[in-house]
Design a protein around this motif. Structure first.
Motif, short mmCIF file in Angstrom:
data_model
loop_
_atom_site.label_atom_id
_atom_site.label_comp_id
_atom_site.label_asym_id
_atom_site.label_seq_id
_atom_site.Cartn_x
_atom_site.Cartn_y
_atom_site.Cartn_z
N THR A 69 50.54 -9.78 -14.17
CA THR A 69 51.09 -10.92 -14.90
C THR A 69 51.31 -12.09 -13.93
N GLU A 70 51.83 -11.80 -12.75
CA GLU A 70 52.08 -12.85 -11.74
C GLU A 70 50.76 -13.48 -11.27
N ALA A 71 49.73 -12.59 -11.07
CA ALA A 71 48.42 -13.09 -10.63
C ALA A 71 47.79 -13.98 -11.70
N LYS B 266 52.50 -2.59 -11.55
CA LYS B 266 51.13 -3.13 -11.61
C LYS B 266 51.02 -4.21 -12.68
N ALA C 94 49.43 -15.69 -13.95
CA ALA C 94 50.22 -16.92 -14.00
C ALA C 94 49.81 -17.87 -12.89
N LYS C 95 49.55 -17.34 -11.67
CA LYS C 95 49.12 -18.19 -10.55
C LYS C 95 47.75 -18.80 -10.84
N ASP D 269 53.45 -6.09 -13.76
CA ASP D 269 54.16 -7.27 -13.25
C ASP D 269 53.28 -8.03 -12.26
N ALA D 270 52.58 -7.30 -11.37
CA ALA D 270 51.72 -7.95 -10.37
C ALA D 270 50.56 -8.66 -11.07
#
Length: 119
Positions: free
Chosen positions: A109-111, A104, A113-114, A106-107
């Protein structure tokens, strides 16, 4: 009876009386020793009985305390287990829960970053 016979008779009477006084004193001593021994034996028996009663009472109290401690300990363990389950910290699935939380994070963090890249 002559005067010397009278004196001898009086001396014999005095000796008999003195002996009886001596024997009475000796008898009194013997009786007091017997009474003291009887009281000692009675006291010893009663003290032993009181001690045994105290030991039984102590054992009973110890058993009650152990039972209550076990009940309290079990109750605390159950409450801790319930809290751990509610928090998702079960011992059985701790590794799995950590992996889920990492995924979660990681998800997220990716969201983030986007979102940051699209601005």
């Amino acid at each position: 009876m002559s005067k010397s016979d009278t004196i001898k008779s009086k001396l014999n009477d005095a000796e008999d009386f003195a002996r009886k006084v001596w024997l009475a004193g000796l008898g009194a001593y013997g009786k007091s020793v017997e009474e003291a021994q009887g009281r000692y034996e009675k006291l010893s028996t009663e003290a032993s009985k009181v001690f045994d009663d105290l030991v039984k009472k102590g054992e009973s109290l110890e058993d009650d305390a152990r039972t209550k401690f076990k009940e309290t300990s079990d109750d605390v363990e159950n409450r801790v287990s319930d809290v751990r389950k509610k928090l998702g910290l079960d011992v059985d699935n701790t590794d799995q829960r950590i992996e889920e939380l990492s995924a979660k994070i990681d998800a997220l963090t990716e969201a983030v970053a986007k979102l940051a890249a699209s601005k």
